[in-house]
Design an enzyme around this catalytic site. Structure first.
Site, PDB file in Angstrom:
ATOM      1  N   ARG A  58      51.373  40.849  33.547  1.00  0.00           N
ATOM      2  CA  ARG A  58      51.165  42.217  34.045  1.00  0.00           C
ATOM      3  C   ARG A  58      52.475  42.879  34.439  1.00  0.00           C
ATOM      4  NH1 ARG A  58      47.088  39.060  35.840  1.00  0.00           N
ATOM      5  NH2 ARG A  58      48.100  38.832  37.856  1.00  0.00           N
ATOM      6  N   GLU A  95      49.954  31.172  44.682  1.00  0.00           N
ATOM      7  CA  GLU A  95      49.024  31.112  45.805  1.00  0.00           C
ATOM      8  C   GLU A  95      47.909  30.107  45.550  1.00  0.00           C
ATOM      9  OE1 GLU A  95      48.004  34.947  43.508  1.00  0.00           O
ATOM     10  OE2 GLU A  95      49.784  33.798  44.022  1.00  0.00           O
TER      11      GLU A  95
END
Length: 170
Positions: A58, A95
């Site tokens: 992205r 994460e």
């Protein structure tokens, strides 16, 4: 226009407990996309930027148009095995796991002024890996620009000492 309203929330993706911030709903809205790119580029318009880097995938969608607005080159940072020439790589924490990124060894000329642009600042691992590769190649980080920041994951703490901007914070 409130850009945050253009971001779709996907619960439990890519795994339970993650609230995925889906930017595709913003990207498909031409006016919102243009506004987001203009706002990401604005703080850097009066600075000499040689290269904008966008991490896969992205980061390509937001980094390349920011490079265009700034009149800078664009360099993609890719996942392993995607670049055909000699590379530099770096492993980092996500994460929800681990990852690795690569950049062409000749992508950054020593002394280049580099802006890193990505869709999301979470834990800072992807950005820190990108910074480490750019600095290893002799580039100077001018700034870090993000469409979305997940403030509760404290990514800014990992990136202390760098100029950081984000358009939308959660």
């Amino acid at each position: 226009m409130d850009l945050q309203e253009k971001i779709r929330n996907i619960p439990d993706f890519p795994q339970p407990g993650i609230q995925f911030k889906d930017i595709t709903t913003l990207l498909k809205d031409g006016k919102a996309f243009r506004l987001a790119i203009d706002r990401l580029a604005e703080p850097y318009k009066q600075q000499p930027i040689d290269i904008v880097i966008g991490p896969e995938a992205r980061g390509f969608a937001v980094g390349a148009p920011v490079a265009y607005v700034l009149g800078a080159g664009f360099v993609p940072v890719r996942k392993p095995g995607k670049l055909p020439a000699e590379i530099v790589s770096y492993e980092y924490s996500l994460e929800y796991g681990k990852g690795s990124l690569e950049i062409h060894k000749d992508a950054i000329v020593p002394g280049s002024r580099v802006l890193i642009v990505d869709d999301l600042l979470a834990t800072g691992g992807t950005t820190l890996a990108t910074i480490k590769m750019v600095e290893q190649l002799g580039g100077t980080i001018v700034g870090l620009a993000f469409l979305v920041e997940l403030s509760f994951l404290n990514g800014r703490q990992v990136l202390t000492g760098y100029d950081i901007g984000s358009l939308i914070q959660y």
